[in-house]
Design a protein around this motif. Sequence first.
Motif, PDB file in Angstrom:
ATOM      1  N   LEU A   4      62.027  92.471  29.816  1.00 17.20           N
ATOM      2  CA  LEU A   4      62.969  93.567  29.708  1.00 17.20           C
ATOM      3  C   LEU A   4      63.483  93.666  28.273  1.00 17.20           C
ATOM      4  CD1 LEU A   4      64.665  95.692  31.262  1.00 17.20           C
ATOM      5  CD2 LEU A   4      66.377  93.911  31.565  1.00 17.20           C
ATOM      6  N   VAL A   6      66.156  95.505  25.886  1.00 16.08           N
ATOM      7  CA  VAL A   6      67.421  96.220  25.954  1.00 16.08           C
ATOM      8  C   VAL A   6      67.827  96.602  24.540  1.00 16.08           C
ATOM      9  CG1 VAL A   6      69.856  96.030  26.594  1.00 16.08           C
ATOM     10  CG2 VAL A   6      68.117  94.959  28.020  1.00 16.08           C
ATOM     11  N   ASN A   8      70.495  97.452  21.768  1.00 12.87           N
ATOM     12  CA  ASN A   8      71.897  97.208  21.444  1.00 12.87           C
ATOM     13  C   ASN A   8      72.344  98.309  20.504  1.00 12.87           C
ATOM     14  OD1 ASN A   8      72.546  94.786  22.874  1.00 12.87           O
ATOM     15  ND2 ASN A   8      71.136  93.734  21.502  1.00 12.87           N
ATOM     16  N   SER A  15      79.483 100.991  28.033  1.00 17.79           N
ATOM     17  CA  SER A  15      78.589  99.994  28.610  1.00 17.79           C
ATOM     18  C   SER A  15      78.807  99.870  30.113  1.00 17.79           C
ATOM     19  CB  SER A  15      78.801  98.634  27.932  1.00 17.79           C
ATOM     20  OG  SER A  15      80.141  98.218  28.065  1.00 17.79           O
ATOM     21  N   THR A  21      75.786  95.941  29.656  1.00 20.48           N
ATOM     22  CA  THR A  21      74.633  96.497  28.953  1.00 20.48           C
ATOM     23  C   THR A  21      75.043  97.815  28.303  1.00 20.48           C
ATOM     24  OG1 THR A  21      73.067  95.477  30.494  1.00 20.48           O
ATOM     25  CG2 THR A  21      72.278  97.400  29.272  1.00 20.48           C
ATOM     26  N   HIS A  22      74.669  98.010  27.050  1.00 20.09           N
ATOM     27  CA  HIS A  22      75.007  99.233  26.330  1.00 20.09           C
ATOM     28  C   HIS A  22      74.301 100.426  26.962  1.00 20.09           C
ATOM     29  CE1 HIS A  22      75.958  96.911  22.350  1.00 20.09           C
ATOM     30  NE2 HIS A  22      76.719  96.533  23.366  1.00 20.09           N
ATOM     31  N   ASN A  49      68.953 102.253  27.998  1.00 25.06           N
ATOM     32  CA  ASN A  49      68.995 101.108  28.912  1.00 25.06           C
ATOM     33  C   ASN A  49      69.216 101.515  30.362  1.00 25.06           C
ATOM     34  OD1 ASN A  49      68.606  99.342  26.710  1.00 25.06           O
ATOM     35  ND2 ASN A  49      70.789  99.345  26.287  1.00 25.06           N
ATOM     36  N   CYS A  72      71.357 101.167  35.624  1.00 22.72           N
ATOM     37  CA  CYS A  72      71.445 100.224  34.515  1.00 22.72           C
ATOM     38  C   CYS A  72      70.253  99.269  34.591  1.00 22.72           C
ATOM     39  CB  CYS A  72      72.757  99.445  34.618  1.00 22.72           C
ATOM     40  SG  CYS A  72      72.898  98.090  33.446  1.00 22.72           S
ATOM     41  N   VAL A  73      69.556  99.055  33.463  1.00 22.71           N
ATOM     42  CA  VAL A  73      68.419  98.136  33.474  1.00 22.71           C
ATOM     43  C   VAL A  73      68.862  96.684  33.540  1.00 22.71           C
ATOM     44  CG1 VAL A  73      66.860  99.713  32.267  1.00 22.71           C
ATOM     45  CG2 VAL A  73      68.173  98.046  30.951  1.00 22.71           C
ATOM     46  N   GLY A  74      70.118  96.422  33.175  1.00 23.69           N
ATOM     47  CA  GLY A  74      70.615  95.049  33.188  1.00 23.69           C
ATOM     48  C   GLY A  74      70.895  94.515  34.575  1.00 23.69           C
TER      49      GLY A  74
END
Length: 129
Positions: A4, A6, A8, A15, A21-22, A49, A72-74
């Motif tokens: 993954l 991400v 920044n 976020s 996560t931004h 992201n 969100c990918v986080g």
Amino acid sequence: MGRLFVLNLEGKIYSCKHCRTHLGVTDDVVSKSFQSRHGKAYLFNKVVNVTVGEADDRMMMTGMHTVADIFCVGCGSIVGWKYESAHEKSQKYKEGKSVLERYKILGPDGSNYWATHEAYIGGSDADDA
């Protein structure tokens, strides 16, 4: 699943409230006058992201739109939606833009917004941008 990556971001950042996560910067905010079922939402020219879910037609406050939830990918939380297409000519400016729901994100100053208790009937959308 692969590695993954991400992005920044620099500057005043919005976020994910769950994993930080931004997602976007203040310079990309088009409108802060949008509403969701849970309260305020912001229209962004660009977000990062996120992954985009399947598009479907939804009746919003400003008419029919084809939208897709964004995640969100986080952490995988739904953070808003993306406008794929607008069915009414006056709403075409929204196409390709994304909405982040305030109660799902942290503000640039670290502020956390909570969902309101009122439910909005007929989907989420802005009255005007």
